[in-house]
Design an enzyme around this catalytic site. Structure first.
Site, mmCIF file in Angstrom:
data_model
loop_
_atom_site.group_PDB
_atom_site.id
_atom_site.type_symbol
_atom_site.label_atom_id
_atom_site.label_comp_id
_atom_site.label_asym_id
_atom_site.label_seq_id
_atom_site.Cartn_x
_atom_site.Cartn_y
_atom_site.Cartn_z
ATOM 1 N N HIS A 260 25.362 -12.106 17.752
ATOM 2 C CA HIS A 260 25.125 -12.157 17.514
ATOM 3 C C HIS A 260 25.380 -11.818 15.724
ATOM 4 O O HIS A 260 25.129 -10.179 16.431
ATOM 5 C CB HIS A 260 23.500 -11.431 17.806
ATOM 6 C CG HIS A 260 22.479 -11.741 16.228
ATOM 7 N ND1 HIS A 260 21.636 -11.002 15.976
ATOM 8 C CD2 HIS A 260 21.768 -13.225 15.816
ATOM 9 C CE1 HIS A 260 20.740 -10.654 15.076
ATOM 10 N NE2 HIS A 260 20.923 -12.138 14.431
ATOM 11 N N HIS A 302 24.029 -11.829 6.009
ATOM 12 C CA HIS A 302 22.883 -12.491 6.947
ATOM 13 C C HIS A 302 21.381 -12.666 5.380
ATOM 14 O O HIS A 302 21.049 -13.074 5.002
ATOM 15 C CB HIS A 302 22.328 -11.420 7.732
ATOM 16 C CG HIS A 302 20.770 -11.994 8.125
ATOM 17 N ND1 HIS A 302 19.520 -11.493 8.017
ATOM 18 C CD2 HIS A 302 20.524 -12.684 9.161
ATOM 19 C CE1 HIS A 302 18.815 -11.877 8.842
ATOM 20 N NE2 HIS A 302 18.901 -12.826 8.881
#
Length: 495
Positions: A260, A302
């Site tokens: 991730h 992100h």
């Protein structure tokens, strides 16, 4: 309780893959000989840490490589002229605090790590050995750079095995015989592109005849490591111990793992450094988030804003590519990564192509078709899949770019059938709350793959999810996940 008695026989009992010995800690990801470097080394699966030890003016052994502070602090002061407290102050100010050796030994004891002690001075070594015994650490090697010092250690009944470090052009066995070292350690990393070829059959026959275990130089080249790990060596030193550990997992039948935002606990998330850390460790996928600059360039990031992970501030979508290129995406994570850039998507995919690895691409705020085009122009469709919270984007991708693999989540639909039918996703992602064998079978019966996402760090949850045997595991703790999955697989094979 009986006092701890260290021994030397463990070096002859070891019969598994070579030990991963983190060279000065995981020094590819943290300043060497720091507590952070040793903690990361443990997380990356290193069984031992190579630690350099020096003595301060007030007689405290510290973990420090150089004789003085010129490289670390820009100061000419010798370590031996500073008190331990002053050394700590100076190195902390420089962003790389030098720990006392006692701190390292305590941490090693807590985490079950062994120590390869590279003593720069005899008195420092004696005090460090006392500290290791106090902490009950069994797996220890004491390295000596000269045959005279190795002889001195052996003759003084060093309680741990003594290793002789051997430079290029020297006969390791003649030196070992001369000083009676118990381990031979060729330091041959500079012997051309393939120093592993110096360790031929004759080398190991001689080592065996002398009952001498072998520890190798610090090595980070994948092709060299792949050969070294197959050789009958006790341990391999490396700035990247995960590369040694990863080769030990190759026989395991475990799911593909998605890291991730890259190896985001080792290196700053969504940077090329985090991708390299993940792929060098042998993981298959890196999950990235894609956004678009105000002048239309695709970048990997992100958050909606720049504040949390970069030296910038405000919405990313308001910045130009030139402005984004001036930001530092590594400094806030750790000073070791100062200067790490916020990457463009194309460069990220080029790295995946160069390493033959895969991407899970989450489209946050960007032209979805441009994202797919950028990715699939560089890597095969089977090496990537896409997802977005915006399901209309996914339906558009399915219609315009049918070769692109897509992912869907049952938690976003009333039923599993609705989930699979929405845009004919190729991969269905479950989580720790809704994973179950019945739905896994239903998904697989349609030819789709099953992925499980778990962003926590509870070993019990990993263990429970591993029993479902998903095809892909999407995790924030890939190193922990792999260790648990590997043990599960070994146990299944024994049954």
């Amino acid at each position: 309780m009986a006092a701890f008695q260290p021994g030397k026989t463990w070096i002859h009992r070891h019969d598994g893959p070579p030990l991963a010995i983190a060279h000065r800690g995981a020094s590819a990801y943290a300043f060497d000989n720091t507590m952070r470097a040793f903690r990361i080394a443990h997380e990356l699966g290193a069984e031992m840490w190579e630690v350099d030890v020096r003595l301060t003016a007030d007689g405290i052994p510290v973990a420090f490589h150089d004789e003085d502070l010129s490289k670390t602090c820009g100061l000419a002061d010798p370590v031996s002229a500073l008190s331990a407290e002053k050394l700590s102050q100076l190195t902390t100010s420089a962003g790389r605090p030098a720990p006392r050796f006692s701190e390292v030994a305590t941490l090693a004891s807590e985490l079950g790590a062994g120590i390869y002690l590279d003593a720069k001075e005899g008195r420092a070594a004696s005090l460090a050995i006392e500290c290791l015994i106090e902490n009950g650490i069994e797996k220890v090697i004491v390295g000596a750079n000269t045959s005279d010092y190795a002889s001195e250690l052996v003759e003084s009944d060093c309680p741990y095995p003594v290793s002789i470090l051997v430079g290029l052009g020297l006969d390791p066995f003649a030196l070992a015989r001369e000083c009676r070292a118990e381990i031979v350690h060729p330091c041959w990393e500079r012997a051309g592109e393939r120093p592993d070829r110096l360790l031929d059959e004759a080398f190991f026959q001689t080592a065996k005849s002398m009952d001498l275990p072998v520890v190798t130089w610090h090595e980070e080249r994948a092709d060299v490591l792949a050969e070294l790990v197959r050789m009958p060596v006790l341990g391999i030193c490396s700035d990247q111990p995960e590369m040694v550990s990863a080769l030990s997992f190759e026989t395991g039948r475990i799911p593909e793992i998605v890291c991730h935002r890259g190896a985001c606990r080792i290196a700053p998330e969504n940077t090329l450094a985090s991708a390299r850390a993940a792929w060098d460790a042998g993981f298959e996928y890196v999950e990235i988030d894609v956004r678009q600059s105000v002048d239309g360039h695709l970048v990997v990031h992100h958050d909606e804003t720049l504040d949390r992970t970069t030296t910038g501030s405000g919405p990313l979508a308001n910045a130009t590519l030139e402005e984004l290129g001036k930001l530092d995406a590594g400094l806030k994570f750790d000073p070791f990564f100062k200067g790490e850039p916020l990457p463009e998507l194309a460069g990220y995919v080029d790295l995946a192509a160069a390493t033959g690895r895969k991407l899970y691409v989450e489209i946050k705020q960007a032209d979805a078709l441009a994202v797919v085009e950028t990715v699939l122009a560089r890597i095969p469709p089977d090496n990537a899949f896409f997802w977005s919270f915006d399901q209309e984007l996914l339906k558009t991708i399915r219609r315009v770019a049918p070769a692109a693999r897509l992912m869907a989540r049952p938690e976003d639909y009333e039923t599993l059938n609705e989930c699979m039918a929405a845009f004919d996703a190729d991969i269905i992602e479950f989580n720790a709350r809704n994973a179950n064998l019945g739905d896994f079978a239903a998904v697989r019966s349609t030819g789709r793959k099953v992925m499980v996402a778990y962003m926590g760090s509870d070993p019990n949850v990993f263990s429970e999810l591993a029993q479902f045997q998903p095809d892909i595991f999407n995790v924030n703790e890939p190193f922990l996940a792999r260790r648990i999955l590997f043990e599960k697989d070994k146990n299944r094979n024994k049954e």
